[in-house]
Design a protein around this motif. Structure first.
Motif, short mmCIF file in Angstrom:
data_model
loop_
_atom_site.label_atom_id
_atom_site.label_comp_id
_atom_site.label_asym_id
_atom_site.label_seq_id
_atom_site.Cartn_x
_atom_site.Cartn_y
_atom_site.Cartn_z
N SER A 86 12.45 -41.14 14.07
CA SER A 86 12.15 -41.49 12.80
C SER A 86 12.61 -40.42 11.83
N LEU A 87 13.25 -39.31 12.25
CA LEU A 87 13.87 -38.27 11.35
C LEU A 87 15.19 -38.30 11.26
N VAL A 88 15.81 -39.52 11.98
CA VAL A 88 17.31 -39.88 11.67
C VAL A 88 17.58 -40.05 10.37
N PRO A 89 16.76 -41.11 9.68
CA PRO A 89 17.18 -41.48 8.41
C PRO A 89 17.22 -40.16 7.45
N PHE A 90 16.15 -39.14 7.58
CA PHE A 90 16.19 -37.94 6.57
C PHE A 90 17.43 -37.06 7.03
N VAL A 91 17.86 -36.88 8.11
CA VAL A 91 18.96 -36.20 8.39
C VAL A 91 20.24 -36.70 7.98
N THR A 92 20.33 -38.08 8.28
CA THR A 92 21.30 -38.70 7.67
C THR A 92 21.56 -38.81 6.32
N GLY A 93 20.74 -38.92 5.45
CA GLY A 93 20.72 -38.90 4.06
C GLY A 93 21.23 -37.54 3.66
N TRP A 94 20.53 -36.54 4.20
CA TRP A 94 20.68 -34.84 3.91
C TRP A 94 22.16 -34.95 4.01
N MET A 95 22.81 -35.01 5.27
CA MET A 95 24.22 -34.91 5.68
C MET A 95 25.09 -35.70 4.79
N GLY A 96 24.89 -36.89 4.47
CA GLY A 96 25.72 -37.67 3.81
C GLY A 96 25.75 -37.19 2.02
N GLU A 97 24.66 -37.27 1.77
CA GLU A 97 24.47 -36.54 0.40
C GLU A 97 25.32 -35.31 -0.03
N ASN A 98 25.24 -34.40 1.03
CA ASN A 98 25.58 -32.95 0.90
C ASN A 98 27.13 -33.01 1.59
N HIS A 99 27.78 -34.27 2.02
CA HIS A 99 29.15 -33.95 2.22
C HIS A 99 29.40 -33.33 3.62
#
Length: 196
Positions: A86-99
């Motif tokens: 369930s934490l995958v969407p959070f780290v996915t978004g954080w990684m993608g948004e911050n290149h």
């Protein structure tokens, strides 16, 4: 608890995880292809995470074929796995948004290590409650080599994140690819189980 209920709950949670990930992708403010291309880190992180969640869903499906008896240990081990997933969407978004900034890649790889560890805990709980799991259980046990390679890959991705995040992204993709290739032993064991 009924095995079908455990499967249905897990399937629902994984479907929600994928839905949350896609909802995190923001629509560009421009209408040109160049505006869309600026979103490539977000798309890449989404594709990578979609692959990982899909792999976990497939392996979870195969693993639950070995279950004849559901215990509270299995239920809690399953919840443990779902928590980390369930934490995958959070780290996915954080990684993608911050290149793919170094700390975001590190967080992503750590969550992947914790997901893999939780999956191993679930395997142990199932094996303990269902000691005679047959050929499918033996085939799943052979996947441990892939699990060890994955942990090494995640650790290399973390180390490389502070040198070159592009290579970290490539390593994360390669780890997903080795799991994306299906195990023939698992497929054959499933076929035999359905025929027998």
């Amino acid at each position: 608890m009924n095995k079908a209920r455990l499967e249905a709950f897990s399937d629902g949670v994984l479907a929600i995880i994928i839905t949350i990930m896609v909802l995190e992708i923001k629509v560009p403010h421009g209408a040109e292809w160049s505006d869309l291309l600026k979103q490539y880190p977000v798309f890449f992180s989404y594709i990578l995470s979609f692959m990982y969640v899909g792999i976990y869903w497939c392996n979870h499906h195969h693993l639950l074929h070995t279950v004849k008896r559901v215990t509270s240990g299995i239920m809690w081990a399953n919840m443990h796995l779902l928590f980390w997933l369930s934490l995958v969407p959070f780290v996915t978004g954080w990684m993608g948004e911050n290149h793919f900034a170094p700390h975001t890649v590190t967080a992503y790889a750590l969550v992947m290590i914790l997901c893999g560890s939780a999956f191993s805990v679930l395997q142990i709980a199932i094996k303990k409650a269902n000691p005679n799991e047959g050929r499918l259980g033996l085939a799943l046990a052979k996947l441990r080599t892939k699990a060890y390679i994955s942990v090494v890959g995640y650790l290399i991705a973390i180390a490389l994140a502070f040198v070159n995040t592009f290579f970290s992204g490539v390593i994360l993709l390669l780890v997903a690819v080795i799991w994306f290739i299906p195990s023939k032993a698992v497929e054959q064991a499933l076929e035999e189980e359905q025929q027998g």
